[in-house]
Design an enzyme around this catalytic site. Structure first.
Site, mmCIF file in Angstrom:
data_model
loop_
_atom_site.group_PDB
_atom_site.id
_atom_site.type_symbol
_atom_site.label_atom_id
_atom_site.label_comp_id
_atom_site.label_asym_id
_atom_site.label_seq_id
_atom_site.Cartn_x
_atom_site.Cartn_y
_atom_site.Cartn_z
ATOM 1 N N ASP A 1 36.303 0.895 -54.118
ATOM 2 C CA ASP A 1 35.955 -0.353 -53.456
ATOM 3 C C ASP A 1 34.539 -0.744 -53.900
ATOM 4 O OD1 ASP A 1 35.982 -2.626 -51.942
ATOM 5 O OD2 ASP A 1 36.549 -1.661 -50.071
HETATM 6 C C1 BGC Z 1 36.406 -5.110 -49.769
HETATM 7 C C2 BGC Z 1 37.712 -5.023 -50.526
HETATM 8 C C3 BGC Z 1 37.777 -6.141 -51.540
HETATM 9 C C4 BGC Z 1 36.585 -6.050 -52.457
HETATM 10 C C5 BGC Z 1 36.587 -7.120 -53.524
HETATM 11 C C6 BGC Z 1 35.224 -5.199 -50.702
HETATM 12 O O1 BGC Z 1 34.063 -5.451 -49.996
HETATM 13 O O2 BGC Z 1 36.295 -3.969 -48.936
HETATM 14 O O3 BGC Z 1 38.790 -5.108 -49.638
HETATM 15 O O4 BGC Z 1 38.968 -6.034 -52.264
HETATM 16 O O5 BGC Z 1 35.412 -6.198 -51.681
HETATM 17 O O6 BGC Z 1 36.420 -8.372 -53.001
#
Ligand code: BGC
Length: 779
Positions: free
Chosen positions: A302
């Site tokens: 993530d």
């Molecule tokens: C979130 C994810 C997301 C990623 C990209 C992160 O902050 O936890 O769910 O896919 O950002 O946007």
């Protein structure tokens, strides 16, 4: 359907099993349905992958594992902007947050034309509940209890996103969420692993389509692996404590279902599990995912999760964070830039082996080949616009929104008939509240908000009743408002036949980094509600929110309450159709609706305590015995249970009937071991009658309980559901064929098996009602 006798079935499976297992890498656990394997498992890609890998320098290999955000950031910024130069040098494998064909093509051209090996970039985005056509938020989509519909929604989203060059979505979010304080409860399918698994698989099938290399398919990413929803106190990113048993029984199944549906990628989560951050966790990333499930797709971190290992206290510097995350099994680094900075050096110094590096690079290259990116790296800019907001997508958005609405309460108004649907005698309506004509707040969590796409509730209602019959007063802002606003609302209510209140949260109050410690109506909305109800006019409350809200006063005093979640671009027409009975609400709760925030985490599939209190029957006063597991100032039961939802008709459930009263654990385990997890072992049925005046779609639910097992099991666990259409007066016998996996559990040795037990089975309208049939599971 004709069934094979069990012995023939077992024989046929045992004969074919080795072959199937070899081809598909069948894993143990509750979803051993022969997995649907997407292109990432296609052995014919291996030669291409190996040929390319052989040509790559160490830096080029690392480049494939590096991902940055090149658009609107969705997390703390990395500060880098020199992407064009990096792409030309082969230092970037993936980008996220770019959302138009023009932009993706421009950057792709650099990768394909200027980098030494011409390896295309893969572009990713959070295509969560639609792209341009915005559907209800995932919590609403799950409330449809309609996986085929959700699959179509994901397919429509994939068609639009791919037309803009996005071939990878960071969705579905399949985190089990038991705590409404956690804002990201909005992004998932709620608290149940069975429903969550059905939804997870439906999304993956929809996004990825029949073939990953079809130009309108996009790779799915099941996130956030794993346990993210168990954040302590419901505070986002917080630590979790989850036993291996609970992890396997509740949190892992939706991921396993996604893997078995062919999910091309998985995202490792932010949270620590029992002290070990999920993005450096060898148990979940290697033991479970790779070894037990045979997963061959890409694990992406993530956003910044690798860098955050330092804040977690697992590493004191970047190189250590990289080593721990990479060796645990995280293939790609989303935005922290630490793989770019340190991975090559760690390989050169021997701290990470070349073979381990190659493994991750292979996975990324295989994904790109599987998507057909080497053959078709660009997107047709001319046809991009025509792919958006197609009539069939809009009509799907309408159906999905209609089925997502959950009618929580509908009691008689002054004329003794239920207040909804509104009668033709209603001429003048006061439409009050901050959410009636606020496009961004009716849409969704999607990053691309185009207000002009949405038909607001106000616009649709005004069209229906005529502008002169609609008294529109805001009454309050979401978090503020004046005494004059309130007075104007009361005055408008006094003039109307019926008041429709549109209250709730704005979309920024749920989703990521939007945990709440209070779950009531924000700002002065509760005051507005009470002021309007005090006028004595019949009131319909429509709640917009990304989670259940604790509104005991409203549920006591307002005759009709509808949970609308955030319904997407067709919010207006759908709400009007529902208010006037052209559509009969059929959504059901996928989260237990709390009475007060102190009950959280609250979930129906809980364990019994040694001192349980039976308050499932609201007509029974709670026992006055002090030494029971309960609050002294609140009931244990939710305001509304998991699975609950009313309709405009009434239904009657007959007794739950079972095809046999005894099952043999040994035979069921043999079937399980032979891959027959879903082979019918017990048939359960009940008659369901539509006793009211309107056609209905009823969500018939099946629950089980196991008692006397080696590890205590939930008081109820969902094992089946069906949407059944019933005409007025119609009776249908609804039948479920349960396979051994419905009675299997993770035992005291963390094996998935059937044990001897007392089994109760309910067919019921929700998780708190119905009468059980009894079955014995003998050795
Ligand atoms: C979130 C994810 C997301 C990623 C990209 C992160 O902050 O936890 O769910 O896919 O950002 O946007």
């Amino acid at each position: 359907m004709r069934r094979l006798p069990a012995a023939i079935f077992l024989y046929s499976i045992l004969i074919w099993q080795p072959l199937v297992a070899q081809t598909h890498g069948i894993a143990s656990g509750p979803h051993p349905r022969v997995p649907v394997r997407s292109g990432i498992y296609d052995p014919s890609l291996d030669a291409k992958v190996e040929a390319l890998l052989r040509k790559m320098t160490l830096e080029e290999k690392v480049g494939q594992l590096v991902q940055y955000s090149a658009g609107q950031p969705t997390g703390p910024s990395t500060g880098r902007t020199d992407y064009q130069d990096m792409i030309a040098k082969g230092q970037i494998g993936a980008l996220l947050n770019i959302a138009t064909a023009k932009e993706t093509n421009a950057l792709q051209r650099i990768a394909v034309e200027k980098s030494r090996l011409h390896v295309p970039i893969i572009f990713g985005l959070d295509v969560v509940n639609g792209f341009r056509t915005e559907f209800p938020i995932p919590l609403g989509l799950a409330s449809t209890w309609d996986p085929p519909l959700v699959e179509q929604v994901a397919r429509a989203a994939a068609r639009e996103a791919s037309a803009s060059g996005i071939r990878w979505t960071f969705a579905p979010m399949v985190d089990i969420a038991r705590d409404a304080r956690w804002g990201r409860i909005a992004e998932g399918a709620g608290e149940d692993p069975f429903l969550g698994s059905e939804m997870a698989a439906a999304y993956v099938r929809g996004y990825q389509g029949a073939r990953l290399d079809a130009p309108d398919s996009i790779a799915a990413c099941a996130k956030h692996y794993v346990g993210y929803g168990a954040a302590e106190g419901g505070r986002d990113y917080n630590a979790t404590e989850i036993s291996e048993h609970t992890l396997r029984q509740f949190y892992l199944p939706p991921f396993h279902a996604a893997v078995n549906a062919g999910a091309a990628t998985i995202m490792s989560a932010f949270n620590a599990i029992n002290g070990m951050p999920a993005s450096a966790n060898p148990f979940t990333l290697q033991q479970v995912l790779r070894k037990e499930w045979g997963y061959r797709g890409v694990v992406d971190s993530d956003w910044e999760a690798i860098g955050e290992l330092i804040a977690h206290g697992l590493a004191n510097d970047g190189p250590t964070a990289v080593r721990k995350a990479f060796l645990a099994g995280v293939d790609m680094d989303m935005t922290s830039s630490l793989y770019h900075d340190h991975l090559a050096r760690l390989v050169r110094s021997g701290q990470i082996s070349q073979a381990r590096l190659d493994e991750s690079v292979r996975r990324v290259l295989r994904l790109k080949f599987a998507l057909g990116l080497f053959d078709h790296p660009y997107t047709d800019e001319v046809h991009e616009a025509a792919a958006m907001l197609r009539p069939e997508a809009i009509s799907l958005a309408r159906t999905a929104a209609e089925r997502s609405l959950v009618l929580l309460k509908n009691t008689p108004g002054p004329n003794n008939a239920p207040i909804l649907p509104l009668s033709s005698d209603v001429h003048d309506i006061a439409l009050i509240g901050p959410l009636a004509d606020d496009p961004p707040n009716m849409e969704s969590l999607a990053k691309l908000e185009r207000n002009e796409d949405l038909i607001s509730f106000r616009a649709a209602l005004s069209k229906h009743v005529g502008e002169q019959h609609l008294f529109r007063v805001r009454g309050a802002d979401i978090t503020g408002g004046t005494d004059e606003d309130q007075a104007a609302a009361v005055a408008a209510a006094g003039e109307a036949d019926v008041v429709v209140l549109a209250l709730g949260e704005d979309t920024g109050m749920s989703g990521e980094a939007a945990s709440r410690s209070k779950l009531g109506l924000p700002g002065r909305q509760q005051e507005l509600l009470e002021n309007v109800v005090a006028t004595g006019k019949p009131v319909v409350l429509i709640l917009f929110s990304g989670r259940p809200l604790t509104l005991p006063w409203a549920f006591d005093h307002v005759p009709a309450v509808l949970a609308a979640w955030f319904p997407g671009i067709q919010a207006g027409p759908v709400l009007v159709r529902t208010l006037y009975g052209e559509s009969n609400p059929s959504g059901r709760l996928v989260v237990s609706w709390p009475r007060s925030v102190g009950q959280e985490p609250l979930y129906y599939n809980a364990l019994s305590t040694g001192r349980p209190i039976d308050n499932t029957d609201p007509t029974k006063p709670p026992s006055d015995d002090k030494y029971l597991s309960r609050y002294i100032d609140e009931q244990n039961s939710p305001q509304f249970p998991f699975g609950y939802g009313l309709s405009y008709t009434s239904l009657r459930y007959g007794a739950t009937e079972v095809s046999r009263n005894q099952l043999k654990a040994s035979s069921l385990n043999a079937m399980l071991g032979a891959g027959g997890a879903h082979h019918p072992a017990l048939t359960v049925s009940a008659e369901v009658t539509n006793t009211g005046p309107r056609a209905a779609e009823e969500v018939v639910q099946l629950y089980v309980r196991l008692q006397g097992t080696s590890v205590a099991q939930p008081v109820r666990a969902l094992k089946g559901f069906q949407r059944v259409a019933l005409a007025p007066g119609e009776t249908k016998r609804v039948t479920f064929d349960l396979g051994p996996d419905a009675f299997a559990m993770w035992n005291d040795r963390n094996q998935f098996a059937v044990e001897t037990a007392k089994l109760s089975v309910w067919i019921s309208p929700d998780s708190a009602h119905g009468t059980a049939a009894a079955v014995e599971i003998v050795p």
